[in-house]
Design an enzyme around this catalytic site. Structure first.
Site, PDB file in Angstrom:
ATOM      1  CB  SER A 144      -0.922  -0.177   1.219  1.00  0.00           C
ATOM      2  OG  SER A 144      -1.378   1.299   1.512  1.00  0.00           O
ATOM      3  CE1 TYR A 158      -3.922  -1.946   5.227  1.00  0.00           C
ATOM      4  CE2 TYR A 158      -3.053   0.130   4.613  1.00  0.00           C
ATOM      5  CZ  TYR A 158      -3.578  -0.976   4.240  1.00  0.00           C
ATOM      6  OH  TYR A 158      -3.798  -1.376   2.900  1.00  0.00           O
TER       7      TYR A 158
END
Length: 328
Positions: A144, A158
């Site tokens: 990501s 995250y």
């Protein structure tokens, strides 16, 4: 048993679902892994089957070791030995600062996003590696953009898990390169998927500087030559060992090579030529600088490796060899 078998974790929605559907169209038998959304997974399987493909939905929590083992055993029994794996499953929880997070949340996040990718890759290696009698294969880890900007004030946990995935990609690529397995990573930017709702802001993408769609990251538009993201920014981060593709630029995966994630990793092995070099080559060809020497210099690769890659791209219809050593 089929020759091409792909497992997509988190395959019921978003990037995973698009990847699974595209794989079905390209002749893969696909395992659509899901955690809770059985109906959505069944819908993806149904779409693949209606397109003439073979697919299977299997429930498993990738963060639980026993369930990962059962997932791979079932795939091997019903579809055949896996030849490709896309580690796409990910968890995102409510936006908050680090000083409001507890350890349980952090452990959940790492269990799914980082340890899950490692467990699935371990099982894939046991089946793909020539060391264990396999015939090789491809692993793609979905990271990501958060791994680069850290997601401050939202979900630094995250972001940390995705940073771990990137380091793991590099290490595993080097570990199994001589065993017939390619390991690469894709780093999408802000992508329109359902995952953002779990963070409490379904329209989070609209605040992002760069955004794209799930189909773009999967490499699937009507012509099969989509971008992997929209907007500006760096197109690729090519890290030593594994190859990491950003999803920020209009110059990324699809336009340059017109391939899906796992097919791209087939082409751009760590020991041949990086995706970054491939994109620089594509830009030079588009600009009319198409002689093999010019291209090799632009990409900082040797002409022999470059020629092998370009021949592959020619076979895929991405470029044409208009004369020996010249491409358009």
């Amino acid at each position: 048993m089929l020759a091409k078998v792909l497992i997509v974790t988190g395959g019921a929605r978003g990037i995973g679902a698009c990847t699974a559907r595209l794989a079905g169209l390209r002749g893969y038998a696909v395992c659509v892994n899901y955690l809770r959304n059985r109906e959505a997974a069944a819908g993806v399987v149904d779409q693949i089957q209606k397109g003439g493909g073979m697919a299977l939905a299997v429930q498993a929590d990738v963060g639980v070791e026993s369930e990962v083992g059962a997932l791979f055993e079932r795939v091997e029994q019903e579809l055949g030995r896996p030849t490709a794996l896309v580690n796409n499953a990910a968890r995102l929880e409510s936006q908050m600062r680090l000083d409001s997070m507890d350890a349980a949340r952090m452990q959940r996040m790492f269990a799914t996003n980082a340890i899950g990718a490692m467990l699935c890759s371990r099982e894939a290696v046991k089946r793909m590696s020539t060391r264990y009698g396999g015939s090789g294969g491809s692993i793609v880890n979905v990271s990501s953009g958060a791994a680069r900007y850290g997601s401050p004030g939202e979900y630094v946990d995250y972001a940390a898990t995705k940073g771990a995935v990137e380091v793991f990609t590099i290490g595993l690529a080097r570990e199994v390169a001589e065993e017939g397995i390619r390991v690469n990573g894709v780093r999408p930017g802000f992508i329109y998927t359902e995952l953002h709702a779990a963070g409490g802001e379904p329209n989070r993408v609209d605040r992002g500087a760069e955004s794209g769609g799930s189909r773009e990251v999967a490499g699937a538009d009507a012509k099969g030559r989509t971008a992997a993201g929209s907007g500006g920014g760096d197109s690729v981060a090519a890290l030593a060992g594994g190859v990491l593709c950003d999803g920020h630029s209009h110059r990324c995966l699809g336009r340059a090579v017109g391939m899906s994630l796992w097919e791209l990793s087939d082409l751009c092995t760590p020991w041949c030529i990086h995706v970054a070099a491939t994109l620089r080559i594509a830009d030079h060809i588009v600009a009319g600088k198409a002689e093999i020497g010019e291209l090799a210099a632009a990409a900082a690769v040797d002409a022999g490796s470059l020629h092998r890659v370009l021949q592959h791209l020619v076979s895929k219809g991405v470029f044409a060899e208009t004369a020996p050593g010249r491409f358009a």
